[in-house]
Design a protein around this motif. Structure first.
Motif, PDB file in Angstrom:
ATOM      1  N   GLY A  40      51.111 -13.358  16.396  1.00 62.60           N
ATOM      2  CA  GLY A  40      49.952 -13.472  15.506  1.00 62.60           C
ATOM      3  C   GLY A  40      48.971 -12.329  15.696  1.00 62.60           C
ATOM      4  N   ASN A  41      49.009 -11.711  16.874  1.00 60.70           N
ATOM      5  CA  ASN A  41      48.076 -10.614  17.152  1.00 60.70           C
ATOM      6  C   ASN A  41      48.787  -9.280  17.326  1.00 60.70           C
ATOM      7  N   HIS A  42      50.095  -9.251  17.021  1.00 63.62           N
ATOM      8  CA  HIS A  42      50.825  -7.986  17.142  1.00 63.62           C
ATOM      9  C   HIS A  42      50.522  -7.125  15.912  1.00 63.62           C
ATOM     10  N   VAL A  82      16.245  -3.160  17.901  1.00 65.19           N
ATOM     11  CA  VAL A  82      16.825  -1.812  17.884  1.00 65.19           C
ATOM     12  C   VAL A  82      18.303  -1.901  18.245  1.00 65.19           C
ATOM     13  N   TYR A  83      18.605  -2.689  19.268  1.00 69.20           N
ATOM     14  CA  TYR A  83      20.013  -2.880  19.651  1.00 69.20           C
ATOM     15  C   TYR A  83      20.766  -3.600  18.516  1.00 69.20           C
ATOM     16  N   GLY A  84      20.127  -4.623  17.946  1.00 67.36           N
ATOM     17  CA  GLY A  84      20.776  -5.367  16.859  1.00 67.36           C
ATOM     18  C   GLY A  84      21.197  -4.437  15.730  1.00 67.36           C
ATOM     19  N   SER A 119      39.299  -4.641  10.469  1.00 69.67           N
ATOM     20  CA  SER A 119      37.879  -5.001  10.540  1.00 69.67           C
ATOM     21  C   SER A 119      37.303  -4.539  11.870  1.00 69.67           C
ATOM     22  N   THR A 120      36.010  -4.166  11.839  1.00 72.31           N
ATOM     23  CA  THR A 120      35.414  -3.625  13.057  1.00 72.31           C
ATOM     24  C   THR A 120      34.446  -4.584  13.741  1.00 72.31           C
ATOM     25  N   GLY A 121      34.048  -5.639  13.071  1.00 76.68           N
ATOM     26  CA  GLY A 121      33.102  -6.543  13.735  1.00 76.68           C
ATOM     27  C   GLY A 121      32.300  -7.340  12.738  1.00 76.68           C
ATOM     28  N   GLN A 128      41.604  -8.941  12.812  1.00 77.56           N
ATOM     29  CA  GLN A 128      43.057  -8.939  12.629  1.00 77.56           C
ATOM     30  C   GLN A 128      43.795  -8.561  13.897  1.00 77.56           C
ATOM     31  N   ILE A 129      43.122  -7.825  14.754  1.00 80.96           N
ATOM     32  CA  ILE A 129      43.802  -7.284  15.927  1.00 80.96           C
ATOM     33  C   ILE A 129      42.773  -7.194  17.036  1.00 80.96           C
ATOM     34  N   SER A 130      43.257  -7.200  18.277  1.00 76.66           N
ATOM     35  CA  SER A 130      42.330  -7.075  19.403  1.00 76.66           C
ATOM     36  C   SER A 130      41.966  -5.599  19.585  1.00 76.66           C
ATOM     37  N   LEU A 131      40.738  -5.263  19.201  1.00 73.27           N
ATOM     38  CA  LEU A 131      40.322  -3.857  19.276  1.00 73.27           C
ATOM     39  C   LEU A 131      40.277  -3.391  20.727  1.00 73.27           C
ATOM     40  N   ARG A 132      39.917  -4.319  21.633  1.00 77.99           N
ATOM     41  CA  ARG A 132      39.790  -3.884  23.042  1.00 77.99           C
ATOM     42  C   ARG A 132      41.165  -3.564  23.632  1.00 77.99           C
ATOM     43  N   HIS A 133      42.172  -4.388  23.337  1.00 74.46           N
ATOM     44  CA  HIS A 133      43.511  -4.076  23.853  1.00 74.46           C
ATOM     45  C   HIS A 133      44.034  -2.787  23.214  1.00 74.46           C
ATOM     46  N   TRP A 145      35.926  -5.680  34.543  1.00 71.75           N
ATOM     47  CA  TRP A 145      35.968  -7.115  34.857  1.00 71.75           C
ATOM     48  C   TRP A 145      35.304  -7.931  33.746  1.00 71.75           C
ATOM     49  N   LEU A 146      34.307  -7.368  33.081  1.00 71.58           N
ATOM     50  CA  LEU A 146      33.574  -8.110  32.048  1.00 71.58           C
ATOM     51  C   LEU A 146      34.424  -8.421  30.819  1.00 71.58           C
ATOM     52  N   GLY A 147      35.621  -7.839  30.736  1.00 76.53           N
ATOM     53  CA  GLY A 147      36.550  -8.221  29.664  1.00 76.53           C
ATOM     54  C   GLY A 147      36.559  -7.274  28.492  1.00 76.53           C
ATOM     55  N   ILE A 148      35.706  -6.252  28.521  1.00 78.52           N
ATOM     56  CA  ILE A 148      35.789  -5.248  27.461  1.00 78.52           C
ATOM     57  C   ILE A 148      36.126  -3.901  28.092  1.00 78.52           C
ATOM     58  N   VAL A 149      36.193  -2.871  27.255  1.00 79.63           N
ATOM     59  CA  VAL A 149      36.779  -1.608  27.699  1.00 79.63           C
ATOM     60  C   VAL A 149      35.712  -0.645  28.216  1.00 79.63           C
ATOM     61  N   LEU A 150      35.982  -0.087  29.393  1.00 76.60           N
ATOM     62  CA  LEU A 150      35.107   0.925  29.984  1.00 76.60           C
ATOM     63  C   LEU A 150      35.695   2.300  29.702  1.00 76.60           C
ATOM     64  N   ARG A 157      29.657   0.783  27.078  1.00 70.97           N
ATOM     65  CA  ARG A 157      28.722   0.965  25.960  1.00 70.97           C
ATOM     66  C   ARG A 157      29.372   1.778  24.827  1.00 70.97           C
ATOM     67  N   ASN A 158      30.447   1.208  24.309  1.00 71.56           N
ATOM     68  CA  ASN A 158      31.233   1.791  23.215  1.00 71.56           C
ATOM     69  C   ASN A 158      31.651   0.672  22.268  1.00 71.56           C
ATOM     70  N   ARG A 159      31.955   1.072  21.024  1.00 73.11           N
ATOM     71  CA  ARG A 159      32.611   0.136  20.097  1.00 73.11           C
ATOM     72  C   ARG A 159      33.786   0.835  19.421  1.00 73.11           C
ATOM     73  N   PHE A 160      34.755   0.039  19.042  1.00 76.03           N
ATOM     74  CA  PHE A 160      36.020   0.617  18.581  1.00 76.03           C
ATOM     75  C   PHE A 160      36.423   0.145  17.190  1.00 76.03           C
ATOM     76  N   GLY A 161      37.287   0.940  16.578  1.00 69.46           N
ATOM     77  CA  GLY A 161      37.901   0.573  15.306  1.00 69.46           C
ATOM     78  C   GLY A 161      39.366   0.996  15.336  1.00 69.46           C
ATOM     79  N   VAL A 230      24.154 -17.729  24.026  1.00 69.96           N
ATOM     80  CA  VAL A 230      23.106 -16.741  24.309  1.00 69.96           C
ATOM     81  C   VAL A 230      23.054 -15.699  23.195  1.00 69.96           C
ATOM     82  N   GLU A 231      24.219 -15.191  22.821  1.00 69.84           N
ATOM     83  CA  GLU A 231      24.269 -14.145  21.794  1.00 69.84           C
ATOM     84  C   GLU A 231      23.607 -14.602  20.492  1.00 69.84           C
ATOM     85  N   GLU A 232      23.763 -15.900  20.175  1.00 68.33           N
ATOM     86  CA  GLU A 232      23.251 -16.393  18.889  1.00 68.33           C
ATOM     87  C   GLU A 232      22.005 -17.262  19.043  1.00 68.33           C
TER      88      GLU A 232
HETATM   89  C1  B12 Z   1      33.938 -12.286  17.444  1.00 65.30           C
HETATM   90  C2  B12 Z   1      33.614 -11.316  18.532  1.00 65.30           C
HETATM   91  C3  B12 Z   1      32.704 -11.710  19.515  1.00 65.30           C
HETATM   92  C4  B12 Z   1      32.173 -13.160  19.634  1.00 65.30           C
HETATM   93  C5  B12 Z   1      33.201 -14.130  20.217  1.00 65.30           C
HETATM   94  C6  B12 Z   1      34.441 -13.545  20.738  1.00 65.30           C
HETATM   95  C7  B12 Z   1      35.635 -14.486  20.777  1.00 65.30           C
HETATM   96  N1  B12 Z   1      36.726 -14.025  21.289  1.00 65.30           N
HETATM   97  O1  B12 Z   1      35.583 -15.610  20.323  1.00 65.30           O
HETATM   98  C8  B12 Z   1      30.916 -12.976  20.535  1.00 65.30           C
HETATM   99  C9  B12 Z   1      29.730 -12.864  19.593  1.00 65.30           C
HETATM  100  C10 B12 Z   1      30.629 -14.077  21.542  1.00 65.30           C
HETATM  101  C11 B12 Z   1      31.215 -11.623  21.177  1.00 65.30           C
HETATM  102  C12 B12 Z   1      30.585 -11.161  22.326  1.00 65.30           C
HETATM  103  C13 B12 Z   1      30.671  -9.860  22.747  1.00 65.30           C
HETATM  104  N2  B12 Z   1      31.292  -8.827  22.124  1.00 65.30           N
HETATM  105 CO1  B12 Z   1      32.554  -9.047  20.735  1.00 65.30          CO
HETATM  106  N3  B12 Z   1      33.825  -9.083  19.382  1.00 65.30           N
HETATM  107  C14 B12 Z   1      34.191 -10.015  18.563  1.00 65.30           C
HETATM  108  C15 B12 Z   1      35.280  -9.446  17.622  1.00 65.30           C
HETATM  109  C16 B12 Z   1      34.611  -9.014  16.317  1.00 65.30           C
HETATM  110  C17 B12 Z   1      36.439 -10.351  17.321  1.00 65.30           C
HETATM  111  C18 B12 Z   1      37.080 -11.022  18.564  1.00 65.30           C
HETATM  112  C19 B12 Z   1      38.476 -11.480  18.182  1.00 65.30           C
HETATM  113  O2  B12 Z   1      38.635 -12.573  17.686  1.00 65.30           O
HETATM  114  N4  B12 Z   1      39.458 -10.579  18.288  1.00 65.30           N
HETATM  115  C20 B12 Z   1      40.822 -10.827  17.888  1.00 65.30           C
HETATM  116  C21 B12 Z   1      41.622 -11.374  19.072  1.00 65.30           C
HETATM  117  C22 B12 Z   1      43.102 -11.469  18.703  1.00 65.30           C
HETATM  118  O3  B12 Z   1      41.474 -10.419  20.123  1.00 65.30           O
HETATM  119  P1  B12 Z   1      41.188 -10.789  21.627  1.00 65.30           P
HETATM  120  O4  B12 Z   1      40.336 -12.009  21.729  1.00 65.30           O
HETATM  121  O5  B12 Z   1      40.675  -9.533  22.250  1.00 65.30           O
HETATM  122  O6  B12 Z   1      42.675 -11.078  22.143  1.00 65.30           O
HETATM  123  C23 B12 Z   1      43.098 -12.170  22.964  1.00 65.30           C
HETATM  124  C24 B12 Z   1      44.520 -12.590  22.795  1.00 65.30           C
HETATM  125  O7  B12 Z   1      44.933 -12.731  21.505  1.00 65.30           O
HETATM  126  C25 B12 Z   1      45.300 -11.587  23.572  1.00 65.30           C
HETATM  127  N5  B12 Z   1      45.708 -10.325  22.902  1.00 65.30           N
HETATM  128  C26 B12 Z   1      45.445  -9.928  21.657  1.00 65.30           C
HETATM  129  N6  B12 Z   1      46.005  -8.759  21.398  1.00 65.30           N
HETATM  130  C27 B12 Z   1      46.667  -8.366  22.505  1.00 65.30           C
HETATM  131  C28 B12 Z   1      47.408  -7.212  22.760  1.00 65.30           C
HETATM  132  C29 B12 Z   1      47.986  -7.045  24.015  1.00 65.30           C
HETATM  133  C30 B12 Z   1      48.787  -5.806  24.296  1.00 65.30           C
HETATM  134  C31 B12 Z   1      47.798  -8.047  25.009  1.00 65.30           C
HETATM  135  C32 B12 Z   1      48.399  -7.879  26.347  1.00 65.30           C
HETATM  136  C33 B12 Z   1      47.045  -9.199  24.736  1.00 65.30           C
HETATM  137  C34 B12 Z   1      46.484  -9.349  23.482  1.00 65.30           C
HETATM  138  O8  B12 Z   1      44.473 -11.310  24.591  1.00 65.30           O
HETATM  139  C35 B12 Z   1      43.154 -11.754  24.357  1.00 65.30           C
HETATM  140  C36 B12 Z   1      42.795 -12.787  25.378  1.00 65.30           C
HETATM  141  O9  B12 Z   1      43.076 -14.082  24.976  1.00 65.30           O
HETATM  142  C37 B12 Z   1      35.769  -8.201  18.464  1.00 65.30           C
HETATM  143  C38 B12 Z   1      36.497  -7.159  17.662  1.00 65.30           C
HETATM  144  C39 B12 Z   1      37.997  -7.437  17.634  1.00 65.30           C
HETATM  145  N7  B12 Z   1      38.590  -7.447  16.479  1.00 65.30           N
HETATM  146  O10 B12 Z   1      38.630  -7.649  18.664  1.00 65.30           O
HETATM  147  C40 B12 Z   1      34.459  -7.787  19.121  1.00 65.30           C
HETATM  148  C41 B12 Z   1      34.444  -6.978  20.404  1.00 65.30           C
HETATM  149  C42 B12 Z   1      35.472  -7.506  21.380  1.00 65.30           C
HETATM  150  N8  B12 Z   1      33.121  -7.267  20.939  1.00 65.30           N
HETATM  151  C43 B12 Z   1      32.552  -6.282  21.528  1.00 65.30           C
HETATM  152  C44 B12 Z   1      31.342  -6.380  22.279  1.00 65.30           C
HETATM  153  C45 B12 Z   1      30.698  -5.096  22.730  1.00 65.30           C
HETATM  154  C46 B12 Z   1      30.785  -7.636  22.581  1.00 65.30           C
HETATM  155  C47 B12 Z   1      29.548  -7.940  23.438  1.00 65.30           C
HETATM  156  C48 B12 Z   1      29.185  -7.025  24.578  1.00 65.30           C
HETATM  157  C49 B12 Z   1      28.371  -8.155  22.473  1.00 65.30           C
HETATM  158  C50 B12 Z   1      27.075  -7.430  22.604  1.00 65.30           C
HETATM  159  N9  B12 Z   1      25.991  -8.115  22.537  1.00 65.30           N
HETATM  160  O11 B12 Z   1      27.015  -6.223  22.645  1.00 65.30           O
HETATM  161  C51 B12 Z   1      29.930  -9.345  23.954  1.00 65.30           C
HETATM  162  C52 B12 Z   1      30.895  -9.186  25.148  1.00 65.30           C
HETATM  163  C53 B12 Z   1      31.143 -10.349  25.961  1.00 65.30           C
HETATM  164  C54 B12 Z   1      32.242 -10.039  26.956  1.00 65.30           C
HETATM  165  N10 B12 Z   1      31.899  -9.849  28.213  1.00 65.30           N
HETATM  166  O12 B12 Z   1      33.389  -9.885  26.557  1.00 65.30           O
HETATM  167  C55 B12 Z   1      33.365  -4.986  21.370  1.00 65.30           C
HETATM  168  C56 B12 Z   1      33.947  -4.512  22.704  1.00 65.30           C
HETATM  169  C57 B12 Z   1      33.902  -3.004  22.845  1.00 65.30           C
HETATM  170  C58 B12 Z   1      34.441  -2.566  24.174  1.00 65.30           C
HETATM  171  N11 B12 Z   1      33.688  -1.724  24.861  1.00 65.30           N
HETATM  172  O13 B12 Z   1      35.526  -2.940  24.552  1.00 65.30           O
HETATM  173  C59 B12 Z   1      34.442  -5.404  20.283  1.00 65.30           C
HETATM  174  C60 B12 Z   1      35.829  -4.836  20.515  1.00 65.30           C
HETATM  175  C61 B12 Z   1      33.893  -4.950  18.899  1.00 65.30           C
HETATM  176  C62 B12 Z   1      34.063  -3.465  18.590  1.00 65.30           C
HETATM  177  N12 B12 Z   1      34.112  -3.134  17.310  1.00 65.30           N
HETATM  178  O14 B12 Z   1      34.139  -2.613  19.438  1.00 65.30           O
HETATM  179  N13 B12 Z   1      32.151 -10.919  20.481  1.00 65.30           N
END
Ligand code: B12
Ligand code: SF4
Ligand code: SF4
Length: 304
Positions: A40-42, A82-84, A119-121, A128-133, A145-150, A157-161, A230-232
């Protein structure tokens, strides 16, 4: 107009285009690096036959990040707008959206292959896809450790597409530089989180472990419901006008229920704005945090 479908795409020109559109980084992953994606996320779930993922990224400006410190440390809540705007909802979200479209168009026009921008956010219709992975797969950085990409320059302090394409583009190497996160010694992200959403290293026996392109990465377990609160600003404790969530251990169902009952925001573009925290991202020391913020007197340091 005559279409030119036979030209080859030059990777450097593609990257230059991204940089000219306000991106700070651009990398390419081959699709085999997503072999461990859950169903579903490939990338093929969005674009069957995709061969490459182009990942673009923008850094967040220091002046934008420091507005968070004015809110967290000085109680100036207006400052966080400003951050918003410049760190979340508008720039960089729309910059990334436009850049993804332009890169996709460049690929389609130049090669005749298919290119799908993702989609970017906030406000760009789903995820549609995990931008961080994908960013890790494209070699732009490594998980913290915080779960996003350094990245080495900007920490988290980056965002991806992402742009998926059926065009085969030579992949960039995975990140192989100095270790960016040492959660055994640091743990700042876990400590600054106001709702305890991020598990503590060593106290949690099941950190998330992922394999991307044959490399192993580890990050914390994130309780998304706690992060959303907290975020909302879904409770008074976290700056909201009312307690839209009352459970001590909220689930995502509680969050979605709160969304339905929320009267919505009066300013900004999101119906429920989700930029009210970002402490983990703001205080992470990776990316020369001390030099950029502490030594300039822009932050007194994390209150853990
Ligand atoms: C909705 C969202 C949120 C929501 C809820 C997230 C949720 N998961 O429910 C809220 C508002 C809470 C949130 C919070 C934050 N978010 Co946010 N969020 C998103 C968004 C738009 C969608 C998340 C999502 O559903 N992704 C889709 C699923 C499939 O991806 P996933 O959760 O990463 O994948 C999971 C699995 O499916 C699997 N997986 C999926 N694909 C793959 C691929 C491989 C190879 C593997 C092994 C596994 C795997 O692993 C994951 C773990 O379960 C993403 C952008 C995006 N499209 O990813 C940004 C994103 C993750 N957020 C981002 C950020 C910055 C934040 C915050 C810091 C917000 C802030 N105030 O600045 C916090 C971070 C909190 C934290 N420590 O992680 C950035 C991270 C950038 C970075 N440096 O990596 C992103 C990537 C947006 C961007 N355009 O850059 N977020
Ligand atoms: S954005 Fe805030 S609430 Fe969410 S994980 Fe980071 S510090 Fe915790
Ligand atoms: S705050 Fe520390 S432990 Fe958390 S991601 Fe950053 S470097 Fe790693």
């Amino acid at each position: 107009m005559e279409r030119n479908h036979c030209m080859a795409i030059d990777k450097e020109s593609l990257k230059q285009l991204a940089l000219s559109l306000g991106m700070d980084m651009c990398g390419v992953a081959s699709i085999d690096r997503f072999a461990t994606s859950p169903k579903g996320n490939h990338p093929h779930d969005l674009l069957p036959g995709a061969k490459s993922a182009v990942v673009v990224g923008v850094r967040l400006l220091d002046g934008v990040i420091q507005s968070n410190f004015r809110a967290f440390e000085d109680g100036n809540r207006q400052a966080q707008g400003v951050y918003g705007t410049y760190g979340y909802t508008i720039i960089p979200n729309f910059l990334l959206t436009y850049a993804c479209y332009a890169v996709a168009r460049f690929i389609e026009v130049g090669s005749g292959e298919v290119a799908a921008p993702c989609s970017t956010g906030p406000m760009t219709n789903g995820a549609q896809i995990s931008l961080r992975h994908a960013a890790v797969a494209a070699g732009l950085g490594a998980f913290g450790w915080l779960g996003i990409v350094l990245t080495p320059e900007f920490g988290p302090r980056n965002r991806f597409g992402v742009i998926l394409t059926t065009l085969e583009i030579e992949p960039d190497p995975m990140y192989d530089g100095a270790r960016l996160c040492n959660p055994e010694k640091c743990g700042i992200c876990t400590g600054v989180c106001p709702s305890g959403a991020l598990s503590r290293h060593g106290e949690d026996d099941s950190p998330k472990v992922v394999d991307i392109g044959g490399k192993r990465f580890e990050y914390c377990n994130i309780d998304w419901a706690k992060c959303f609160i907290v975020e909302e600003q879904l409770t008074k404790e976290h700056g909201g006008r009312e307690d839209l969530v009352t459970s001590e251990n909220p689930t995502l169902a509680d969050i979605f229920d709160a969304h339905r009952r929320s009267p919505g925001d009066e300013s900004g573009l999101q119906r429920i704005s989700s930029w009210h925290c970002g402490r983990c991202l703001s205080y992470c020391p990776a990316g020369d945090w001390g030099q950029k913020f502490k030594s300039r007197g822009l932050s007194g340091g994390p209150v853990v």
